[in-house]
Write a protein that holds these residues in place. Structure first.
Motif, PDB file in Angstrom:
ATOM      1  N   LYS A  58       0.845  -1.197   0.000  1.00 47.84           N
ATOM      2  CA  LYS A  58       0.000   0.000   0.000  1.00 47.84           C
ATOM      3  C   LYS A  58       0.884   1.251   0.000  1.00 47.84           C
ATOM      4  O   LYS A  58       2.069   1.174   0.345  1.00 47.84           O
ATOM      5  N   PRO A  59       0.345   2.405  -0.387  1.00 54.29           N
ATOM      6  CA  PRO A  59       1.143   3.639  -0.416  1.00 54.29           C
ATOM      7  C   PRO A  59       1.704   3.949   0.968  1.00 54.29           C
ATOM      8  O   PRO A  59       1.040   3.697   1.964  1.00 54.29           O
ATOM      9  N   PRO A  60       2.898   4.431   1.056  1.00 52.80           N
ATOM     10  CA  PRO A  60       3.799   4.862  -0.006  1.00 52.80           C
ATOM     11  C   PRO A  60       4.623   3.740  -0.618  1.00 52.80           C
ATOM     12  O   PRO A  60       5.498   3.969  -1.434  1.00 52.80           O
ATOM     13  N   GLY A  61       4.365   2.496  -0.216  1.00 49.87           N
ATOM     14  CA  GLY A  61       5.066   1.355  -0.802  1.00 49.87           C
ATOM     15  C   GLY A  61       6.236   0.854   0.025  1.00 49.87           C
ATOM     16  O   GLY A  61       6.881  -0.117  -0.340  1.00 49.87           O
ATOM     17  N   TYR A  62       6.509   1.526   1.150  1.00 49.87           N
ATOM     18  CA  TYR A  62       7.622   1.090   1.996  1.00 49.87           C
ATOM     19  C   TYR A  62       7.406   1.552   3.432  1.00 49.87           C
ATOM     20  O   TYR A  62       6.608   2.446   3.703  1.00 49.87           O
ATOM     21  N   ASP A  63       8.152   0.922   4.341  1.00 51.70           N
ATOM     22  CA  ASP A  63       8.168   1.291   5.751  1.00 51.70           C
ATOM     23  C   ASP A  63       9.629   1.303   6.178  1.00 51.70           C
ATOM     24  O   ASP A  63      10.403   0.423   5.785  1.00 51.70           O
ATOM     25  N   ILE A  64      10.014   2.309   6.948  1.00 51.95           N
ATOM     26  CA  ILE A  64      11.391   2.409   7.429  1.00 51.95           C
ATOM     27  C   ILE A  64      11.371   2.347   8.951  1.00 51.95           C
ATOM     28  O   ILE A  64      10.600   3.051   9.592  1.00 51.95           O
ATOM     29  N   ARG A  65      12.216   1.491   9.510  1.00 44.80           N
ATOM     30  CA  ARG A  65      12.371   1.382  10.960  1.00 44.80           C
ATOM     31  C   ARG A  65      13.841   1.493  11.298  1.00 44.80           C
ATOM     32  O   ARG A  65      14.703   1.185  10.475  1.00 44.80           O
ATOM     33  N   THR A  66      14.131   1.890  12.523  1.00 42.78           N
ATOM     34  CA  THR A  66      15.524   1.998  12.955  1.00 42.78           C
ATOM     35  C   THR A  66      15.712   1.340  14.316  1.00 42.78           C
ATOM     36  O   THR A  66      14.764   1.205  15.095  1.00 42.78           O
ATOM     37  N   ILE A  67      16.945   0.934  14.571  1.00 45.31           N
ATOM     38  CA  ILE A  67      17.357   0.430  15.876  1.00 45.31           C
ATOM     39  C   ILE A  67      18.590   1.236  16.265  1.00 45.31           C
ATOM     40  O   ILE A  67      19.629   1.150  15.600  1.00 45.31           O
ATOM     41  N   GLY A  68      18.470   2.056  17.291  1.00 41.34           N
ATOM     42  CA  GLY A  68      19.582   2.885  17.732  1.00 41.34           C
ATOM     43  C   GLY A  68      19.864   4.024  16.770  1.00 41.34           C
ATOM     44  O   GLY A  68      19.172   4.204  15.772  1.00 41.34           O
ATOM     45  N   PRO A  69      20.893   4.807  17.069  1.00 45.03           N
ATOM     46  CA  PRO A  69      21.247   5.933  16.199  1.00 45.03           C
ATOM     47  C   PRO A  69      21.882   5.440  14.897  1.00 45.03           C
ATOM     48  O   PRO A  69      22.705   4.534  14.913  1.00 45.03           O
ATOM     49  N   THR A  70      21.467   6.031  13.793  1.00 46.26           N
ATOM     50  CA  THR A  70      21.994   5.658  12.480  1.00 46.26           C
ATOM     51  C   THR A  70      22.780   6.826  11.886  1.00 46.26           C
ATOM     52  O   THR A  70      22.664   7.960  12.348  1.00 46.26           O
ATOM     53  N   ARG A  71      23.572   6.535  10.865  1.00 41.32           N
ATOM     54  CA  ARG A  71      24.372   7.592  10.230  1.00 41.32           C
ATOM     55  C   ARG A  71      23.498   8.578   9.479  1.00 41.32           C
ATOM     56  O   ARG A  71      23.840   9.743   9.341  1.00 41.32           O
ATOM     57  N   LYS A  72      22.374   8.123   8.966  1.00 43.74           N
ATOM     58  CA  LYS A  72      21.443   8.985   8.241  1.00 43.74           C
ATOM     59  C   LYS A  72      20.241   9.262   9.136  1.00 43.74           C
ATOM     60  O   LYS A  72      19.757   8.380   9.839  1.00 43.74           O
ATOM     61  N   GLN A  73      19.734  10.487   9.084  1.00 42.86           N
ATOM     62  CA  GLN A  73      18.591  10.858   9.901  1.00 42.86           C
ATOM     63  C   GLN A  73      17.298  10.528   9.172  1.00 42.86           C
ATOM     64  O   GLN A  73      17.173  10.723   7.969  1.00 42.86           O
ATOM     65  N   LEU A  74      16.326  10.027   9.912  1.00 39.12           N
ATOM     66  CA  LEU A  74      15.007   9.684   9.384  1.00 39.12           C
ATOM     67  C   LEU A  74      14.032  10.770   9.811  1.00 39.12           C
ATOM     68  O   LEU A  74      14.026  11.185  10.965  1.00 39.12           O
ATOM     69  N   VAL A  75      13.193  11.247   8.871  1.00 38.59           N
ATOM     70  CA  VAL A  75      12.203  12.270   9.168  1.00 38.59           C
ATOM     71  C   VAL A  75      10.880  11.869   8.526  1.00 38.59           C
ATOM     72  O   VAL A  75      10.870  11.150   7.525  1.00 38.59           O
ATOM     73  N   GLU A  76       9.767  12.300   9.137  1.00 33.16           N
ATOM     74  CA  GLU A  76       8.457  12.017   8.571  1.00 33.16           C
ATOM     75  C   GLU A  76       7.785  13.343   8.222  1.00 33.16           C
ATOM     76  O   GLU A  76       7.653  14.226   9.058  1.00 33.16           O
ATOM     77  N   ILE A  77       7.381  13.476   6.959  1.00 35.52           N
ATOM     78  CA  ILE A  77       6.708  14.678   6.474  1.00 35.52           C
ATOM     79  C   ILE A  77       5.384  14.259   5.866  1.00 35.52           C
ATOM     80  O   ILE A  77       5.365  13.469   4.916  1.00 35.52           O
ATOM     81  N   SER A  78       4.297  14.748   6.421  1.00 34.07           N
ATOM     82  CA  SER A  78       2.942  14.427   5.952  1.00 34.07           C
ATOM     83  C   SER A  78       2.729  12.917   5.824  1.00 34.07           C
ATOM     84  O   SER A  78       2.149  12.438   4.853  1.00 34.07           O
ATOM     85  N   GLY A  79       3.241  12.165   6.787  1.00 33.07           N
ATOM     86  CA  GLY A  79       3.054  10.719   6.790  1.00 33.07           C
ATOM     87  C   GLY A  79       4.015   9.957   5.892  1.00 33.07           C
ATOM     88  O   GLY A  79       3.953   8.740   5.802  1.00 33.07           O
TER      89      GLY A  79
END
Length: 95
Positions: A63-84
């Motif tokens: 279903k849209p957006p076609g993917y899910d991103i999860r993290t465990i602990g601090p990562t080198r790249k920052q994850l942000v959520e904009i309008s879902g």
């Protein structure tokens, strides 16, 4: 599809991941496992990876957006959520 990118995985976890995934680069794993197997792998990672592992997990969804991103602990790249919509922030290098 499931893609796992880690800063550093424990040796036992990395060895187990090599059973199900292709490792094109160190600590980058890619596999076309079924959804039920993907959930099992994600649960395994949450149980066996300390926060220092810095794991980012990308899972495809039907279903849209076609993917899910999860993290465990601090990562080198920052994850942000904009309008879902989950996005990974890339920093631009000045030339």
């Amino acid at each position: 599809m499931l893609v796992v990118v880690a800063n550093d995985l424990p040796p036992a976890v990395r060895g187990r991941m090599k059973l199900w995934f292709v490792e094109p680069r160190p600590n980058v794993f890619v596999s076309g496992v079924k959804d039920s197997v993907a959930k099992t792998v994600i649960e395994y990672l949450y149980q066996h990876c300390p926060a220092e592992s810095g794991v980012m997990i990308f899972r495809s969804l039907p279903k849209p957006p076609g993917y899910d991103i999860r993290t465990i602990g601090p990562t080198r790249k920052q994850l942000v959520e904009i309008s879902g919509l989950q996005l990974v922030i890339e920093t631009l290098k000045n030339s």
